[in-house]
Scaffold this motif. Structure first.
Motif, PDB file in Angstrom:
ATOM      1  N   UNK A  31       0.816  -1.227   0.000  1.00 45.59           N
ATOM      2  CA  UNK A  31       0.000   0.000   0.000  1.00 45.59           C
ATOM      3  C   UNK A  31       0.842   1.265   0.000  1.00 45.59           C
ATOM      4  N   UNK A  32       2.073   1.174   0.487  1.00 48.45           N
ATOM      5  CA  UNK A  32       2.974   2.333   0.533  1.00 48.45           C
ATOM      6  C   UNK A  32       3.500   2.715  -0.849  1.00 48.45           C
ATOM      7  N   UNK A  33       3.287   1.842  -1.841  1.00 46.46           N
ATOM      8  CA  UNK A  33       3.856   2.067  -3.162  1.00 46.46           C
ATOM      9  C   UNK A  33       5.164   1.337  -3.368  1.00 46.46           C
ATOM     10  N   UNK A  34       5.701   0.744  -2.325  1.00 40.56           N
ATOM     11  CA  UNK A  34       6.927  -0.028  -2.448  1.00 40.56           C
ATOM     12  C   UNK A  34       6.624  -1.424  -3.003  1.00 40.56           C
ATOM     13  N   UNK A  35       7.685  -2.109  -3.404  1.00 36.47           N
ATOM     14  CA  UNK A  35       7.593  -3.503  -3.837  1.00 36.47           C
ATOM     15  C   UNK A  35       8.372  -4.348  -2.839  1.00 36.47           C
ATOM     16  N   UNK A  36       7.771  -5.452  -2.426  1.00 37.40           N
ATOM     17  CA  UNK A  36       8.423  -6.331  -1.464  1.00 37.40           C
ATOM     18  C   UNK A  36       8.642  -7.700  -2.100  1.00 37.40           C
ATOM     19  N   UNK A  37       9.831  -8.271  -1.900  1.00 39.36           N
ATOM     20  CA  UNK A  37      10.205  -9.551  -2.501  1.00 39.36           C
ATOM     21  C   UNK A  37      10.712 -10.475  -1.397  1.00 39.36           C
ATOM     22  N   UNK A  38      10.156 -11.673  -1.333  1.00 37.75           N
ATOM     23  CA  UNK A  38      10.647 -12.653  -0.370  1.00 37.75           C
ATOM     24  C   UNK A  38      11.896 -13.339  -0.907  1.00 37.75           C
ATOM     25  N   UNK A  39      12.705 -13.869  -0.001  1.00 43.26           N
ATOM     26  CA  UNK A  39      13.928 -14.555  -0.404  1.00 43.26           C
ATOM     27  C   UNK A  39      13.987 -15.940   0.248  1.00 43.26           C
ATOM     28  N   UNK A  40      14.796 -16.807  -0.375  1.00 42.14           N
ATOM     29  CA  UNK A  40      14.952 -18.166   0.141  1.00 42.14           C
ATOM     30  C   UNK A  40      16.250 -18.356   0.914  1.00 42.14           C
ATOM     31  N   UNK A  41      17.189 -17.435   0.770  1.00 41.44           N
ATOM     32  CA  UNK A  41      18.468 -17.656   1.423  1.00 41.44           C
ATOM     33  C   UNK A  41      19.320 -16.411   1.501  1.00 41.44           C
ATOM     34  N   UNK A  42      20.539 -16.607   2.004  1.00 41.93           N
ATOM     35  CA  UNK A  42      21.521 -15.534   1.996  1.00 41.93           C
ATOM     36  C   UNK A  42      22.355 -15.652   0.721  1.00 41.93           C
ATOM     37  N   UNK A  43      23.282 -14.750   0.476  1.00 43.70           N
ATOM     38  CA  UNK A  43      24.044 -14.802  -0.782  1.00 43.70           C
ATOM     39  C   UNK A  43      24.837 -16.093  -0.984  1.00 43.70           C
ATOM     40  N   UNK A  44      25.115 -16.837   0.091  1.00 44.69           N
ATOM     41  CA  UNK A  44      25.884 -18.074  -0.028  1.00 44.69           C
ATOM     42  C   UNK A  44      25.004 -19.318  -0.158  1.00 44.69           C
ATOM     43  N   UNK A  45      23.686 -19.123  -0.190  1.00 45.11           N
ATOM     44  CA  UNK A  45      22.790 -20.261  -0.363  1.00 45.11           C
ATOM     45  C   UNK A  45      22.337 -20.917   0.917  1.00 45.11           C
ATOM     46  N   UNK A  46      22.651 -20.323   2.064  1.00 43.66           N
ATOM     47  CA  UNK A  46      22.126 -20.817   3.333  1.00 43.66           C
ATOM     48  C   UNK A  46      20.690 -20.324   3.512  1.00 43.66           C
ATOM     49  N   UNK A  47      19.910 -21.033   4.303  1.00 45.47           N
ATOM     50  CA  UNK A  47      18.523 -20.636   4.496  1.00 45.47           C
ATOM     51  C   UNK A  47      18.393 -19.296   5.193  1.00 45.47           C
ATOM     52  N   UNK A  48      17.518 -18.422   4.657  1.00 42.90           N
ATOM     53  CA  UNK A  48      17.255 -17.133   5.287  1.00 42.90           C
ATOM     54  C   UNK A  48      16.003 -16.542   4.647  1.00 42.90           C
ATOM     55  N   UNK A  49      14.914 -16.547   5.393  1.00 42.81           N
ATOM     56  CA  UNK A  49      13.645 -16.055   4.869  1.00 42.81           C
ATOM     57  C   UNK A  49      13.432 -14.599   5.185  1.00 42.81           C
ATOM     58  N   UNK A  50      14.006 -13.748   4.374  1.00 45.50           N
ATOM     59  CA  UNK A  50      13.865 -12.309   4.556  1.00 45.50           C
ATOM     60  C   UNK A  50      13.055 -11.679   3.445  1.00 45.50           C
ATOM     61  N   UNK A  51      12.996 -10.332   3.467  1.00 50.55           N
ATOM     62  CA  UNK A  51      12.154  -9.602   2.518  1.00 50.55           C
ATOM     63  C   UNK A  51      12.864  -8.323   2.064  1.00 50.55           C
ATOM     64  N   UNK A  52      13.006  -8.176   0.780  1.00 48.53           N
ATOM     65  CA  UNK A  52      13.679  -7.033   0.177  1.00 48.53           C
ATOM     66  C   UNK A  52      12.643  -5.973  -0.172  1.00 48.53           C
ATOM     67  N   UNK A  53      12.941  -4.729   0.152  1.00 52.72           N
ATOM     68  CA  UNK A  53      12.072  -3.605  -0.204  1.00 52.72           C
ATOM     69  C   UNK A  53      12.687  -2.808  -1.352  1.00 52.72           C
ATOM     70  N   UNK A  54      11.869  -2.536  -2.377  1.00 53.82           N
ATOM     71  CA  UNK A  54      12.274  -1.720  -3.509  1.00 53.82           C
ATOM     72  C   UNK A  54      11.428  -0.459  -3.567  1.00 53.82           C
ATOM     73  N   UNK A  55      12.002   0.624  -4.012  1.00 57.26           N
ATOM     74  CA  UNK A  55      11.235   1.820  -4.323  1.00 57.26           C
ATOM     75  C   UNK A  55      10.310   1.500  -5.492  1.00 57.26           C
TER      76      UNK A  55
END
Length: 360
Positions: A31-55
């Motif tokens: 609703x803020x106008x941002x885009x949110x993307x879920x992730x499956x891991x960290x940059x090395x391929x280990x598990x990490x369920x985070x969320x990236x915010x884009x303008x």
């Protein structure tokens, strides 16, 4: 004159540096106008369920949605509902686990997901982690479209179950199994029992029907969910799969079918793979399906997909009584792409559809 939309490339290194995340999956507008993307891991391929915010206008990487250090142990899909101050996310496994294919030993080692995670939408922090009964690899999650409804469904791939999540009387969240697709005892396959592997689910816009695909068994199903606690099967259609007649797999015991289904041929082409990602038109009358899951798993379970490419099919839906019927005149063959066979996966309507739009 035709107009061109400039292509915005978001570099993985930018997400790695600003968020400590990688292996992006689901995107939703906020609703803020941002885009949110879920992730499956960290940059090395280990598990990490985070969320990236884009303008939402520049697509600049702004950082993470969750508070620092607050990511889930694993990630995959998510759905939010501000009216109930909640977001719920799912989990597959660490990319290092599933990346090269499916290894049954990883299941025994407990490396695949079995929880859904409940987040406080305003505080951006996890408040519950719900274990699922018979719920291995919870993938796609959907709230009912009615924004006042405090319930929805999640499909658990490996255990072949549909779980209903809901807000309980105490104001927290609970989950219960409402559908179980039984495995088939087989010969000539990776394991002595074959799960259906529920890989995608969606809800019709009127919240009357639940659809899901069984990628290994090869069938697409429609359930009436007028009573969400007791879904009722109203349509089933086999679209390829691993148990078709004449294939390498022999079914020894089947709790649902009397005989193995026939191979699917559409417009003269035998369809490789099984039904996977699905998308429904807003009027609920046309259901589209593709047949590729993930290239490493495609190669392992359906090597014909790698050689021939995936396809897209159209299913006509009876929205009155329920029921599914293949359109024999519709076939998009991605095996004939100019650069060679392609593995088409996700489907989206440009004007909105039943699994990417969240109603507020």
């Amino acid at each position: 004159m035709p107009f061109l939309i400039p292509l915005q490339v978001i570099e993985a290194e930018d997400i790695h540096a600003k968020c400590g995340l990688g292996y992006n999956h689901t995107s939703h507008c906020l609703p803020s106008g941002e885009v949110m993307i879920s992730t499956l891991g960290d940059p090395k391929g280990n598990g990490k369920g985070g969320f990236v915010l884009l303008d939402g206008e520049t697509f600049e990487v702004k950082g993470t949605w969750e508070r620092p250090g607050g990511a889930a142990p694993m990630g995959y899909d998510f759905w939010y509902q501000p009216r109930h101050n909640v977001m719920i996310s799912t989990e597959w496994a660490a990319p290092n686990v599933f990346g090269d294919g499916f290894n049954p030993a990883h299941v025994e080692a407990g490396l695949y997901g079995s929880h859904i995670h409940v987040w406080d939408w305003q505080r951006h922090e996890m408040v519950q982690s719900l274990p699922l009964q018979d719920g291995l690899i919870p993938l796609e999650i959907r709230f009912l479209h009615n924004p006042d409804a405090a319930q929805g469904f999640v499909g658990c791939a490996l255990s072949s179950t549909i779980q209903r999540f809901y807000k309980n009387q105490g104001g927290t969240w609970s989950v219960e199994k409402v559908i179980q697709v039984p495995p088939k005892k087989v010969k000539g396959w990776l394991l002595p029992e074959m799960p259906s592997l529920i890989t995608d689910i969606l809800l019709s816009l009127d919240d009357r029907f639940l659809y899901f695909s069984n990628w290994l068994h090869g069938d697409l199903r429609q359930y009436d969910i007028s009573d969400p606690q007791r879904p009722r099967l109203t349509g089933q259609l086999f679209l390829g799969g691993s148990i078709v007649k004449g294939g390498p797999v022999q079914v020894l015991e089947d709790q649902e079918l009397k005989s193995q289904p026939e191979p699917l041929v559409v417009k003269g082409k035998r369809v490789p793979g099984g039904p996977q990602m699905i998308q429904l038109s807003l009027d609920g009358k046309r259901l589209y399906v593709t047949t590729s899951l993930y290239s490493a798993w495609d190669k392992q379970f359906y090597p014909d997909l790698i050689r021939e490419g995936s396809v897209m099919l159209q299913i006509d839906v009876d929205t009155i009584k329920g029921g599914l019927k293949l359109n024999p005149n519709f076939l998009v063959d991605f095996g004939k792409e100019p650069l060679g066979p392609a593995l088409a996966h996700e489907l989206r309507y440009p004007g909105g559809d039943c699994s990417s739009d969240i109603w507020l």
